[in-house]
Design an enzyme around this catalytic site. Structure first.
Site, PDB file in Angstrom:
ATOM      1  N   GLY A  81       0.927  -1.263  -0.123  1.00 28.81           N
ATOM      2  CA  GLY A  81      -0.334  -0.390  -0.232  1.00 28.81           C
ATOM      3  C   GLY A  81       0.451   1.262  -0.028  1.00 28.81           C
ATOM      4  O   GLY A  81       0.549   2.438   0.646  1.00 28.81           O
ATOM      5  N   ALA A  82       1.803   1.357  -1.054  1.00 24.11           N
ATOM      6  CA  ALA A  82       2.982   2.407  -0.684  1.00 24.11           C
ATOM      7  C   ALA A  82       2.944   3.106  -2.306  1.00 24.11           C
ATOM      8  O   ALA A  82       3.624   4.259  -2.009  1.00 24.11           O
ATOM      9  CB  ALA A  82       4.468   2.016  -0.975  1.00 24.11           C
ATOM     10  N   ARG A 119       0.165   5.706  -1.117  1.00 22.96           N
ATOM     11  CA  ARG A 119       0.090   7.209  -0.532  1.00 22.96           C
ATOM     12  C   ARG A 119       0.493   6.909   0.405  1.00 22.96           C
ATOM     13  O   ARG A 119       0.590   6.202   1.685  1.00 22.96           O
ATOM     14  CB  ARG A 119      -1.550   7.110  -1.434  1.00 22.96           C
ATOM     15  CG  ARG A 119      -2.737   6.277  -0.690  1.00 22.96           C
ATOM     16  CD  ARG A 119      -3.732   6.412  -1.098  1.00 22.96           C
ATOM     17  NE  ARG A 119      -4.727   5.345  -0.375  1.00 22.96           N
ATOM     18  CZ  ARG A 119      -5.620   5.643   0.286  1.00 22.96           C
ATOM     19  NH1 ARG A 119      -5.045   5.695   1.722  1.00 22.96           N
ATOM     20  NH2 ARG A 119      -6.076   4.629   0.758  1.00 22.96           N
ATOM     21  N   ASP A 124      -3.427  -7.325  -4.771  1.00 19.60           N
ATOM     22  CA  ASP A 124      -4.082  -7.643  -3.746  1.00 19.60           C
ATOM     23  C   ASP A 124      -3.902  -8.512  -2.435  1.00 19.60           C
ATOM     24  O   ASP A 124      -3.608  -9.447  -2.526  1.00 19.60           O
ATOM     25  CB  ASP A 124      -5.404  -7.558  -4.149  1.00 19.60           C
ATOM     26  CG  ASP A 124      -6.638  -7.660  -3.440  1.00 19.60           C
ATOM     27  OD1 ASP A 124      -6.264  -7.675  -1.989  1.00 19.60           O
ATOM     28  OD2 ASP A 124      -7.884  -8.147  -3.374  1.00 19.60           O
ATOM     29  N   ASN A 181       1.832  -2.208   5.252  1.00 16.43           N
ATOM     30  CA  ASN A 181       1.002  -1.562   5.361  1.00 16.43           C
ATOM     31  C   ASN A 181      -0.262  -1.373   5.060  1.00 16.43           C
ATOM     32  O   ASN A 181      -1.517  -0.431   4.758  1.00 16.43           O
ATOM     33  CB  ASN A 181       2.316   0.077   4.947  1.00 16.43           C
ATOM     34  CG  ASN A 181       1.164   1.479   4.705  1.00 16.43           C
ATOM     35  OD1 ASN A 181       1.346   1.954   5.783  1.00 16.43           O
ATOM     36  ND2 ASN A 181       0.718   2.111   4.011  1.00 16.43           N
ATOM     37  N   SER A 212      -2.653   0.909  14.676  1.00 24.52           N
ATOM     38  CA  SER A 212      -2.896   2.053  15.341  1.00 24.52           C
ATOM     39  C   SER A 212      -2.895   1.605  16.247  1.00 24.52           C
ATOM     40  O   SER A 212      -3.732   1.241  17.118  1.00 24.52           O
ATOM     41  CB  SER A 212      -4.316   2.153  14.266  1.00 24.52           C
ATOM     42  OG  SER A 212      -5.099   3.010  14.309  1.00 24.52           O
ATOM     43  N   TYR A 234     -12.131  -1.564  11.533  1.00 20.16           N
ATOM     44  CA  TYR A 234     -11.179  -1.218  11.870  1.00 20.16           C
ATOM     45  C   TYR A 234     -10.108  -1.526  13.786  1.00 20.16           C
ATOM     46  O   TYR A 234      -8.926  -1.782  12.979  1.00 20.16           O
ATOM     47  CB  TYR A 234     -10.604   0.473  11.127  1.00 20.16           C
ATOM     48  CG  TYR A 234      -9.295   1.255  11.230  1.00 20.16           C
ATOM     49  CD1 TYR A 234      -9.173   0.534   9.956  1.00 20.16           C
ATOM     50  CD2 TYR A 234      -8.757   1.837  11.861  1.00 20.16           C
ATOM     51  CE1 TYR A 234      -7.940   1.341   9.794  1.00 20.16           C
ATOM     52  CE2 TYR A 234      -7.319   2.774  11.944  1.00 20.16           C
ATOM     53  CZ  TYR A 234      -6.845   1.917  10.623  1.00 20.16           C
ATOM     54  OH  TYR A 234      -6.032   3.306  10.218  1.00 20.16           O
ATOM     55  N   ALA A 279     -10.868  -3.644  15.382  1.00 22.64           N
ATOM     56  CA  ALA A 279     -10.135  -4.823  15.409  1.00 22.64           C
ATOM     57  C   ALA A 279      -9.209  -5.434  14.322  1.00 22.64           C
ATOM     58  O   ALA A 279      -8.103  -6.661  14.814  1.00 22.64           O
ATOM     59  CB  ALA A 279     -11.436  -5.956  15.039  1.00 22.64           C
ATOM     60  N   LYS A 304      -6.545  -4.114  13.235  1.00 17.74           N
ATOM     61  CA  LYS A 304      -4.788  -3.246  13.810  1.00 17.74           C
ATOM     62  C   LYS A 304      -5.002  -3.560  15.434  1.00 17.74           C
ATOM     63  O   LYS A 304      -3.685  -3.801  15.653  1.00 17.74           O
ATOM     64  CB  LYS A 304      -5.424  -1.342  13.973  1.00 17.74           C
ATOM     65  CG  LYS A 304      -5.946  -0.922  12.440  1.00 17.74           C
ATOM     66  CD  LYS A 304      -4.138  -0.878  11.745  1.00 17.74           C
ATOM     67  CE  LYS A 304      -4.763   0.236  10.882  1.00 17.74           C
ATOM     68  NZ  LYS A 304      -3.270  -0.806   9.610  1.00 17.74           N
ATOM     69  N   ILE A 307      -2.637  10.520  11.767  1.00 17.20           N
ATOM     70  CA  ILE A 307      -1.600  11.558  11.081  1.00 17.20           C
ATOM     71  C   ILE A 307      -2.433  11.837   9.776  1.00 17.20           C
ATOM     72  O   ILE A 307      -3.244  11.735   8.664  1.00 17.20           O
ATOM     73  CB  ILE A 307      -0.599  10.513  10.248  1.00 17.20           C
ATOM     74  CG1 ILE A 307       0.003   9.397  11.272  1.00 17.20           C
ATOM     75  CG2 ILE A 307       0.608  10.392   8.857  1.00 17.20           C
ATOM     76  CD1 ILE A 307       0.348   9.660  12.370  1.00 17.20           C
TER      77      ILE A 307
END
Length: 246
Positions: A11-12, A14, A62, A89, A141, A154, A156, A158, A187
């Site tokens: 996921g690099a 952005r 994916d 990420n 997170s 989300y 759960a 993380k 962030i």
């Protein structure tokens, strides 16, 4: 100057992933920019790296697809010789209150954020174990530490990343492979840009440092955890959140 090592950042294209890819490239890593959505964003990230004197390539996959991850990592590892650093990420949000959350919203977030990290970690670790060296860094997170209303899926995913990280750290420590998690707070990225100004103000008030962080703040820690200086740090969860979760 290249350091002879390779780093795969999922996921690099952005946000935080892009900042981490750029920082690792600056440190001399050959960086694989994984993406699934925007090829344009991934290519732009690679161009920035190359313009700064770094090296790398893009790779579409994916991460929630088990077989696709196996194929991607096998091809990369065999062609490049190794994958020394993995940064898990890739992540998405589908925020809504629990009572309104669909099964699809829950499953998709867990599939990418948590299962994706499992897929990549499993297949990369095979090559790291052979080399007896590796750095696995997963972007969790503060939501995974504290919980957050409207983010049951989300949070759960993380929190699951933290458990995955600690288990992997215990399993692979004997092979000189470290596994650590970074828990960013709020962030300044595309993901937080959609928040309304009133909500942003409320969040900022809850942060002791009274501001959002930058992707580069997370990237700096990731680069440290990937380095030789961090070779005795494993199984840790380090918050980059301006003091929000303390």
């Amino acid at each position: 100057m290249q350091n002879g090592k390779t780093a795969l950042v999922t996921g690099a294209g952005r946000g935080i992933g892009r900042a981490i890819a750029k920082r690792l490239a600056e440190a001399g890593y050959y960086v694989i920019i994984n993406y699934n959505g925007s090829q344009e964003a991934a290519e732009a990230a690679l161009s920035e790296i190359q313009e700064a004197g770094g090296a790398g390539e893009t790779s579409r996959c994916d991460v929630s697809d088990y077989a696709a991850c196996e194929t991607m990592i096998k091809e990369l590892a065999e062609r490049l010789g190794s994958i020394d650093v993995l940064v898990n990420n890739a992540g998405i949000t589908r925020d809504t209150l629990l009572m309104r959350m669909s099964e699809e919203d829950f499953d998709r977030v867990l599939s990418i954020n948590l299962k994706g990290a499992f897929n990549c970690t499993k297949f990369v670790s095979k090559y790291m174990m052979k080399k007896r060296f590796g750095r696995i860094i997963s972007i969790s997170s503060v939501s995974g530490v504290m919980g957050n209303a409207g983010q049951a899926n989300y949070a759960a995913s993380k929190a699951g990343l933290i458990g995955l990280t600690k288990s992997v750290a215990r399993e692979l420590a004997g092979r000189n492979i470290t596994a650590n998690a970074i828990a960013p707070g709020f962030i300044d990225t595309d993901m937080t840009a959609v928040l309304g100004e009133k909500l942003k103000e409320g969040v900022t008030d809850a942060i002791p440092m009274k501001r959002f962080g930058k992707p580069e703040d997370v990237a700096a820690l990731a680069a440290f955890l990937a380095s030789e200086e961090a070779n005795y740090i494993t199984g840790q969860v380090i918050a980059v959140d301006g003091g929000m979760s303390m």
